[in-house]
Design an enzyme around this catalytic site. Structure first.
Site, PDB file in Angstrom:
ATOM      1  N   GLU A 142      -4.395  -0.749  -8.206  1.00 43.22           N
ATOM      2  CA  GLU A 142      -5.041   0.561  -8.266  1.00 43.22           C
ATOM      3  C   GLU A 142      -3.902   1.554  -8.420  1.00 43.22           C
ATOM      4  O   GLU A 142      -3.067   1.693  -7.520  1.00 43.22           O
ATOM      5  CB  GLU A 142      -5.869   0.807  -6.997  1.00 43.22           C
ATOM      6  CG  GLU A 142      -6.944   1.842  -7.219  1.00 43.22           C
ATOM      7  CD  GLU A 142      -6.587   3.171  -6.621  1.00 43.22           C
ATOM      8  OE1 GLU A 142      -6.039   4.020  -7.383  1.00 43.22           O
ATOM      9  OE2 GLU A 142      -6.801   3.371  -5.425  1.00 43.22           O
ATOM     10  N   GLU A 150       1.025  12.864 -13.607  1.00 46.31           N
ATOM     11  CA  GLU A 150       0.459  12.938 -12.263  1.00 46.31           C
ATOM     12  C   GLU A 150       1.410  13.764 -11.393  1.00 46.31           C
ATOM     13  O   GLU A 150       2.572  13.389 -11.217  1.00 46.31           O
ATOM     14  CB  GLU A 150       0.324  11.516 -11.726  1.00 46.31           C
ATOM     15  CG  GLU A 150      -0.584  11.430 -10.556  1.00 46.31           C
ATOM     16  CD  GLU A 150      -0.873   9.990 -10.132  1.00 46.31           C
ATOM     17  OE1 GLU A 150      -0.051   9.100 -10.383  1.00 46.31           O
ATOM     18  OE2 GLU A 150      -1.929   9.796  -9.521  1.00 46.31           O
ATOM     19  N   CYS A 168      -5.007   9.719  -5.893  1.00 45.67           N
ATOM     20  CA  CYS A 168      -4.866   9.166  -7.250  1.00 45.67           C
ATOM     21  C   CYS A 168      -5.999   9.646  -8.143  1.00 45.67           C
ATOM     22  O   CYS A 168      -5.849   9.713  -9.352  1.00 45.67           O
ATOM     23  CB  CYS A 168      -4.784   7.650  -7.200  1.00 45.67           C
ATOM     24  SG  CYS A 168      -5.942   6.944  -6.053  1.00 45.67           S
ATOM     25  N   GLY A 180      10.267  -0.651  -0.843  1.00 46.09           N
ATOM     26  CA  GLY A 180       9.650  -1.331  -1.978  1.00 46.09           C
ATOM     27  C   GLY A 180      10.575  -2.309  -2.690  1.00 46.09           C
ATOM     28  O   GLY A 180      10.233  -3.486  -2.860  1.00 46.09           O
ATOM     29  N   GLY A 198       3.656  -0.440 -10.735  1.00 44.23           N
ATOM     30  CA  GLY A 198       2.750  -1.508 -11.171  1.00 44.23           C
ATOM     31  C   GLY A 198       3.376  -2.347 -12.282  1.00 44.23           C
ATOM     32  O   GLY A 198       3.271  -3.577 -12.282  1.00 44.23           O
ATOM     33  N   ILE A 243       0.826  -1.222   0.000  1.00 47.28           N
ATOM     34  CA  ILE A 243       0.000   0.000   0.000  1.00 47.28           C
ATOM     35  C   ILE A 243       0.852   1.261   0.000  1.00 47.28           C
ATOM     36  O   ILE A 243       2.018   1.239   0.393  1.00 47.28           O
ATOM     37  CB  ILE A 243      -1.001   0.009   1.188  1.00 47.28           C
ATOM     38  CG1 ILE A 243      -0.276  -0.172   2.531  1.00 47.28           C
ATOM     39  CG2 ILE A 243      -2.057  -1.060   0.992  1.00 47.28           C
ATOM     40  CD1 ILE A 243      -1.179   0.089   3.734  1.00 47.28           C
ATOM     41  N   LYS A 250       2.703  -4.998   3.333  1.00 47.17           N
ATOM     42  CA  LYS A 250       3.850  -4.093   3.416  1.00 47.17           C
ATOM     43  C   LYS A 250       3.337  -2.656   3.308  1.00 47.17           C
ATOM     44  O   LYS A 250       2.926  -2.217   2.246  1.00 47.17           O
ATOM     45  CB  LYS A 250       4.875  -4.343   2.301  1.00 47.17           C
ATOM     46  CG  LYS A 250       6.196  -3.648   2.678  1.00 47.17           C
ATOM     47  CD  LYS A 250       7.071  -3.299   1.515  1.00 47.17           C
ATOM     48  CE  LYS A 250       6.682  -2.061   0.793  1.00 47.17           C
ATOM     49  NZ  LYS A 250       6.789  -0.804   1.570  1.00 47.17           N
TER      50      LYS A 250
HETATM   51  P1  ADP Z   1       4.999   6.456  -4.423  1.00 50.79           P
HETATM   52  O1  ADP Z   1       5.944   6.973  -5.451  1.00 50.79           O
HETATM   53  O2  ADP Z   1       3.749   7.200  -4.348  1.00 50.79           O
HETATM   54  O3  ADP Z   1       5.648   6.186  -3.097  1.00 50.79           O
HETATM   55  P2  ADP Z   1       5.157   3.728  -5.143  1.00 50.79           P
HETATM   56  O4  ADP Z   1       4.425   3.012  -6.220  1.00 50.79           O
HETATM   57  O5  ADP Z   1       6.632   3.884  -5.293  1.00 50.79           O
HETATM   58  O6  ADP Z   1       4.444   5.094  -4.973  1.00 50.79           O
HETATM   59  O7  ADP Z   1       4.919   3.038  -3.738  1.00 50.79           O
HETATM   60  C1  ADP Z   1       3.741   2.394  -3.339  1.00 50.79           C
HETATM   61  C2  ADP Z   1       4.109   1.159  -2.549  1.00 50.79           C
HETATM   62  O8  ADP Z   1       4.822   0.268  -3.406  1.00 50.79           O
HETATM   63  C3  ADP Z   1       5.027   1.411  -1.358  1.00 50.79           C
HETATM   64  O9  ADP Z   1       4.659   0.550  -0.286  1.00 50.79           O
HETATM   65  C4  ADP Z   1       6.390   1.042  -1.907  1.00 50.79           C
HETATM   66  O10 ADP Z   1       7.321   0.664  -0.916  1.00 50.79           O
HETATM   67  C5  ADP Z   1       6.033  -0.132  -2.795  1.00 50.79           C
HETATM   68  N1  ADP Z   1       7.028  -0.436  -3.845  1.00 50.79           N
HETATM   69  C6  ADP Z   1       7.860   0.410  -4.481  1.00 50.79           C
HETATM   70  N2  ADP Z   1       8.640  -0.252  -5.363  1.00 50.79           N
HETATM   71  C7  ADP Z   1       8.297  -1.564  -5.292  1.00 50.79           C
HETATM   72  C8  ADP Z   1       8.737  -2.762  -5.951  1.00 50.79           C
HETATM   73  N3  ADP Z   1       9.707  -2.746  -6.856  1.00 50.79           N
HETATM   74  N4  ADP Z   1       8.134  -3.930  -5.628  1.00 50.79           N
HETATM   75  C9  ADP Z   1       7.145  -3.971  -4.709  1.00 50.79           C
HETATM   76  N5  ADP Z   1       6.700  -2.889  -4.051  1.00 50.79           N
HETATM   77  C10 ADP Z   1       7.253  -1.694  -4.322  1.00 50.79           C
END
Ligand code: ADP
Length: 486
Positions: free
Chosen positions: A258, A389, A292, A216, A241, A157, A183
């Site tokens: 999402e 965005e 979003c 992430g 994504g 999330i 996570k």
């Molecule tokens: P933002 O840029 O708004 O932080 P992200 O898409 O980077 O949006 O982050 C949303 C969630 O996805 C966070 O919990 C982040 O740690 C996680 N995330 C980022 N990169 C990865 C990855 N390569 N694999 C899985 N989760 C990830």
């Protein structure tokens, strides 16, 4: 008193089963107060080793133990209990959310927390109402379907609505009998960890919800790649994504996404302008623009453009930017330095590409990640601020002349999360509702969310839907059973 005291105790460890643990590596990471840039707490930094332990606990809870044997109605009762506990601790949780995320306390209290409670109660009600069908197939057979849980669900999330995003994912997963490894976002882990404490207190069996804070590319990626995770539910950026989709391919995981948006908010000259001005402000500036579905392309019909712009600029100027824990504040800081820098970068591009900055356009103050409420006029479709965005308090106003033109321009985006239209003409309203390629269309309103109404995106804005009955589908596997009646 207008300003409330910040909470001073926090859960900072990893939850595996019913154990609160340090990371296997012993590492921690800081979570920062975005209003002051000070460290609130150091949080256990999970990575692949912790994810592996959490997945084992979730698998065990799924296949054996009380959760696997529990009646659906009893699962619903536990979810209801969790909702009650969150409601009973609403003030504390709202303060913690505002401290860690920076959102105004008035919003945490009136929007995030009530929606969390409502979502959990809504899905609690579904737990004993999920059933299959009997199907009259050819021949002398008895054929029926069952809807079984998917299994161990990895849930990743973002930071913009930390508790609400957790609730949107826990509610349908638990109602249908799955187990979870969540996570939370590295920027905002604290409320999710507190929610997990309350879940244990509610009696949700150990291992059903496991929470691994971390980054992430380490913890998140390990969850996506883990062979014993059946599904990933992700909310975040569309770039992330794509990475998750690639990394999930090897283990053929079920995926629901999402992702981002660049939602058109369309104001016709025949609209109730008071309502449209208020809706444009709310639709863009709510949550510091970190939504979003923010109405970040504001299309205004030519004949009311000047009056509308003047009024919306006045409203932007009257926003109260400041301490999120002060109940008079309507706009807090952005979540972190990276978001602040990204937003200021877009503002510079807007200016350089010829948009007219009518108010704001700078950082607010020099401590905390605050941005002045910003309004750009004379924005054109190909400018960066109209295409990408921004995820900040930056309103972009584009002019249009007629219905067909605005429909075509509204769809000129890779995204398709939401759209809104302001008009007193029902024909126009429903023409737009049908023609815009987006998962949600609001007519004469904005950001109306309800746990019963599905939410999600067309195109690059997502896959599958959350909330409503649609949100349950993604957490069940249909099974067909056919018996020979001889
Ligand atoms: P933002 O840029 O708004 O932080 P992200 O898409 O980077 O949006 O982050 C949303 C969630 O996805 C966070 O919990 C982040 O740690 C996680 N995330 C980022 N990169 C990865 C990855 N390569 N694999 C899985 N989760 C990830």
């Amino acid at each position: 008193m207008a300003t409330i005291a910040a909470p001073t105790t926090y859960q900072t460890k990893i939850l595996i089963g019913d154990q609160w643990r340090d990371a296997v590596s012993g590492k921690t990471f800081p979570t920062v107060n975005p209003a002051t840039e000070e460290v609130i707490a150091d949080v256990a930094e999970g990575d692949a080793a912790d994810i592996d332990l959490a997945v084992k606990a979730a698998r065990e809870a799924f296949t054996s133990g009380p959760w696997a044997k529990m009646d659906a109605r009893d699962r619903g009762a536990l979810l209801m209990k969790l909702a009650d506990l969150i409601e009973a601790n609403l003030e504390e949780l709202a303060a913690l959310e505002s401290l860690d995320n920076g959102k105004p306390i008035r919003d945490s209290r009136a929007a995030d927390l009530p929606l969390v409670v409502d979502c959990l109660r809504y899905y609690a009600g579904w737990a004993d109402k999920i059933h299959g069908q009997t199907i009259p197939i050819r021949g002398n057979y008895f054929c029926y379907t069952r809807r079984e849980p998917v299994g161990v669900c990895g849930q990743i999330i973002p930071w913009n609505f930390p508790m609400l995003m957790a609730a949107w994912k826990w509610g349908p997963a638990l109602a249908t009998g799955n187990t979870i490894v969540m996570k939370p976002a590295e920027q905002t882990p604290l409320t999710c960890l507190r929610m997990a404490e309350l879940a244990l207190e509610a009696g949700i069996p150990p291992g059903v919800i496991n929470v691994v804070p971390g980054y992430g590319p380490t913890a998140g990626a390990a969850l996506v790649a883990h062979p014993d995770v059946d599904k990933i539910a992700f909310t975040g950026e569309h770039h992330t994504g794509k990475i998750i989709m690639r990394n999930a391919a090897e283990t053929l995981k079920r995926l629901t996404f999402e992702l981002g948006g660049k939602s058109p908010n369309i104001v016709f000259a025949d609209a109730d302008l008071d309502a449209a001005v208020a809706g444009a402000e709310f639709g863009l500036f709510f949550n510091q623009g970190q939504c979003c579905c923010a109405g970040s392309r504001l299309f205004v019909e030519d004949s009311v453009h000047d009056e509308f712009v003047e009024r919306v600029v006045e409203r932007a100027k009257s926003r109260v930017v400041g301490n999120p824990l002060d109940s008079n504040t309507t706009q807090g800081p952005q979540v972190d330095q990276a978001q602040l820098d990204k937003i200021l970068g877009f503002i510079e591009k807007g200016k350089a590409q010829g948009a007219r900055c009518l108010t704001g356009g700078t950082r607010a103050g020099d401590q905390g990640y605050f941005v002045e409420p910003t309004v750009f006029d004379s924005v054109t479709d190909e400018m960066d601020i109209a295409l990408h965005e921004i995820f900040g308090p930056v309103m972009n106003i584009l002019r249009f002349r007629d219905l067909d033109e605005v429909i075509e321009r509204s769809n000129r985006t890779i995204f398709g999360l939401a759209a809104a239209v302001w008009t007193s003409d029902v024909t126009k309203a429903h023409r737009i509702a049908g023609a815009v390629r987006a998962g949600t269309v609001w007519i004469n309103c904005y950001d109306v969310f309800d746990a019963a109404a599905p939410f999600g995106g067309f195109k690059f804005s997502g896959m599958g839907r959350e909330l409503g009955e649609a949100g349950l589908q993604a957490y069940t596997e249909p099974k067909t059973v056919t018996m020979n009646l001889g």
